[in-house]
Design an enzyme around this catalytic site. Structure first.
Site, mmCIF file in Angstrom:
data_model
loop_
_atom_site.group_PDB
_atom_site.id
_atom_site.type_symbol
_atom_site.label_atom_id
_atom_site.label_comp_id
_atom_site.label_asym_id
_atom_site.label_seq_id
_atom_site.Cartn_x
_atom_site.Cartn_y
_atom_site.Cartn_z
ATOM 1 N N ASN A 10 18.792 -14.349 7.321
ATOM 2 C CA ASN A 10 19.796 -13.437 7.876
ATOM 3 C C ASN A 10 20.311 -13.930 9.208
ATOM 4 O OD1 ASN A 10 19.387 -11.478 5.861
ATOM 5 N ND2 ASN A 10 17.763 -10.473 7.034
ATOM 6 N N ASP A 12 21.037 -12.387 12.522
ATOM 7 C CA ASP A 12 20.745 -11.130 13.233
ATOM 8 C C ASP A 12 21.723 -10.956 14.391
ATOM 9 O OD1 ASP A 12 18.576 -10.627 11.589
ATOM 10 O OD2 ASP A 12 17.090 -11.427 12.991
ATOM 11 N N GLY A 38 15.800 -13.000 9.482
ATOM 12 C CA GLY A 38 15.419 -12.766 8.092
ATOM 13 C C GLY A 38 13.923 -12.983 8.036
ATOM 14 N N ASN A 42 11.931 -16.296 9.388
ATOM 15 C CA ASN A 42 10.959 -16.163 10.487
ATOM 16 C C ASN A 42 9.586 -16.691 10.049
ATOM 17 O OD1 ASN A 42 12.977 -14.902 11.943
ATOM 18 N ND2 ASN A 42 12.278 -12.831 11.478
ATOM 19 N N GLU A 138 12.809 -8.812 0.748
ATOM 20 C CA GLU A 138 14.223 -8.853 1.139
ATOM 21 C C GLU A 138 15.063 -9.678 0.165
ATOM 22 O OE1 GLU A 138 14.607 -7.977 5.881
ATOM 23 O OE2 GLU A 138 14.482 -10.078 5.299
ATOM 24 N N ASN A 181 1.621 -3.795 7.799
ATOM 25 C CA ASN A 181 1.395 -3.038 9.032
ATOM 26 C C ASN A 181 0.848 -1.668 8.629
ATOM 27 O OD1 ASN A 181 3.573 -1.451 8.251
ATOM 28 N ND2 ASN A 181 5.030 -2.496 9.591
ATOM 29 N N THR A 213 -1.889 -5.577 10.396
ATOM 30 C CA THR A 213 -1.597 -5.638 11.834
ATOM 31 C C THR A 213 -1.629 -4.217 12.386
ATOM 32 O OG1 THR A 213 0.769 -5.593 11.316
ATOM 33 C CG2 THR A 213 -0.210 -7.745 11.698
ATOM 34 N N LEU A 214 -2.177 -4.094 13.590
ATOM 35 C CA LEU A 214 -2.409 -2.764 14.162
ATOM 36 C C LEU A 214 -1.778 -2.618 15.547
ATOM 37 C CD1 LEU A 214 -6.201 -2.756 13.207
ATOM 38 C CD2 LEU A 214 -4.447 -1.431 12.045
ATOM 39 N N ASP A 245 6.414 -10.961 11.030
ATOM 40 C CA ASP A 245 6.722 -12.162 10.221
ATOM 41 C C ASP A 245 6.014 -13.376 10.816
ATOM 42 O OD1 ASP A 245 8.554 -10.359 9.171
ATOM 43 O OD2 ASP A 245 10.229 -11.176 10.328
HETATM 44 O O1 RIB Z 1 11.297 -8.694 10.612
HETATM 45 C C1 RIB Z 1 12.425 -8.983 11.381
HETATM 46 C C2 RIB Z 1 13.551 -9.429 10.514
HETATM 47 O O2 RIB Z 1 13.887 -8.359 9.663
HETATM 48 C C3 RIB Z 1 14.809 -9.759 11.270
HETATM 49 O O3 RIB Z 1 14.917 -11.132 11.594
HETATM 50 C C4 RIB Z 1 15.925 -9.249 10.366
HETATM 51 O O4 RIB Z 1 16.712 -10.243 9.828
HETATM 52 C C5 RIB Z 1 15.228 -8.439 9.288
HETATM 53 O O5 RIB Z 1 15.259 -9.071 8.093
#
Ligand code: RIB
Length: 248
Positions: A10, A12, A38, A42, A138, A181, A213-214, A245
Site C-alpha cells: 500500500n 500510505d 501495507g 512492512n 489484506e 494482538n 503482542t501485548l 507487522d
Molecule cells: O499495519 C500497518 C499497515 O496497515 C499500514 O502500512 C497500512 O498500509 C495498513 O495496511
C-alpha cells in the site's frame, strides 16, 4: 530456508492530526507524508533487513506508486520477481496519526485484491518443504494460498489482521504460527463467559504456536501448553503504524 511473503503493498498517506476527526467534523491536518506500507510490505521489509531470504508475492498498479513500492522492497533486500504490475489502482490508505502516536486507518484494497489462481500456482512452484509462508488478511484468495503452502509442506505463519468476520472462512487450522494482538486473539478464541482468552485460543487451535503482542506489556508465546513471556523495552510512542507487522 526461503521466506515467501504473500501480501499487501500500500501507499500510505499519513496525515498528522491533533486528534482523530469526528463524524460531521472537518479537521485541518498538520502534515502529509506518503510512505510505503501495507502489512505485507512492512513484514517483508523487516524480515529482509534482519537477513532472511525474502520473496514478496503480490500486485501493484502500473503508476508511479507501484514502482515506488517495488523499489522500496528491493532497496531493503527483498526479491520482487513475484510482484506483478496490473492496470488498476494500487492499494492505499488514509492514515490519521495523532499527537499521542495512535493511528486510525482507512484501507482501499486496489490491486491487493486481484491475486488470481494462475499467480498462486506459478509462485508456489518455486517453494517447498522447509520454506516459510508469511501472510495476513489484506489480500484475496487466502484459502487457496494457505492450501498451496500446506500442499507444498511449507510452514505457515499467519497474522489475522485486519480482523474481519470473513476470517473464519479461512482454513485457519492450517496455520503453524499465529501472530495476534489482544483484539485479534479475543476474536479468534471465541472464549466462553469467564474463560481465559489464551486458554480458549490454544484449545481451539491445538498444535498452532500463538505469538501475542501485548503493547506495553511486551509479548508472549504459547506452544504445547507452555507460555513464555517477554517484557517490552519502555519507549515513548511516536508512531505505532506497522509496529505489529515489524514485530512479526
Ligand atoms: O499495519 C500497518 C499497515 O496497515 C499500514 O502500512 C497500512 O498500509 C495498513 O495496511
Amino acid at each position: 530456508m526461503k521466506v515467501l511473503s504473500f501480501g499487501s503493498l500500500n501507499m500510505d498517506h499519513v496525515y498528522r492530526v491533533p486528534d482523530f476527526v469526528r463524524p460531521g467534523e472537518t479537521l485541518s491536518t498538520k502534515s502529509l507524508d506518503n510512505i510505503c506500507g501495507g502489512k505485507g510490505l512492512n513484514q517483508s521489509t523487516a524480515m529482509a533487513r534482519c537477513g532472511a531470504a525474502v520473496y514478496h508475492a503480490g500486485n501493484v498498479g502500473r503508476g508511479e506508486d507501484g514502482g515506488t513500492l517495488i523499489r522500496a522492497l528491493s532497496g531493503s533486500g527483498v526479491d520482487t520477481r513475484f510482484v506483478r504490475r496490473l492496470d488498476a489502482p494500487v492499494g492505499h490508505t488514509v492514515i490519521q496519526l495523532s499527537d499521542s502516536g495512535e493511528n486510525s486507518i482507512l484501507l482501499y484494497g486496489g490491486t491487493n485484491l486481484m491475486v488470481d489462481r494462475e499467480q498462486i500456482k506459478e509462485v508456489f512452484s518455486h517453494f517447498g518443504p522447509g520454506d516459510l509462508l508469511v501472510s495476513q488478511n489484506e489480500i484475496n484468495l487466502l484459502p487457496e494460498i494457505m492450501e498451496a503452502a500446506h500442499d507444498a509442506k511449507m510452514t505457515i505463519a499467519f497474522n489475522p489482521s485486519p480482523i474481519s468476520k470473513e476470517i473464519f472462512d479461512l482454513p485457519l487450522h492450517l496455520a503453524d504460527i499465529f501472530f495476534v494482538n489482544e483484539i485479534e486473539a479475543e476474536a479468534l478464541a471465541k472464549a466462553g463467559e469467564g474463560e481465559d482468552i489464551l486458554t480458549a485460543l490454544a484449545k481451539r487451535y491445538p498444535g498452532t504456536m500463538i505469538v501475542e503482542t501485548l503493547g506495553k506489556q511486551g509479548a508472549l508465546v504459547c506452544k504445547d501448553g507452555k507460555v513464555y513471556r517477554q517484557p517490552a523495552f519502555p519507549v515513548k510512542a511516536v508512531d505505532t503504524t506497522g509496529a505489529g507487522d515489524t514485530f512479526m
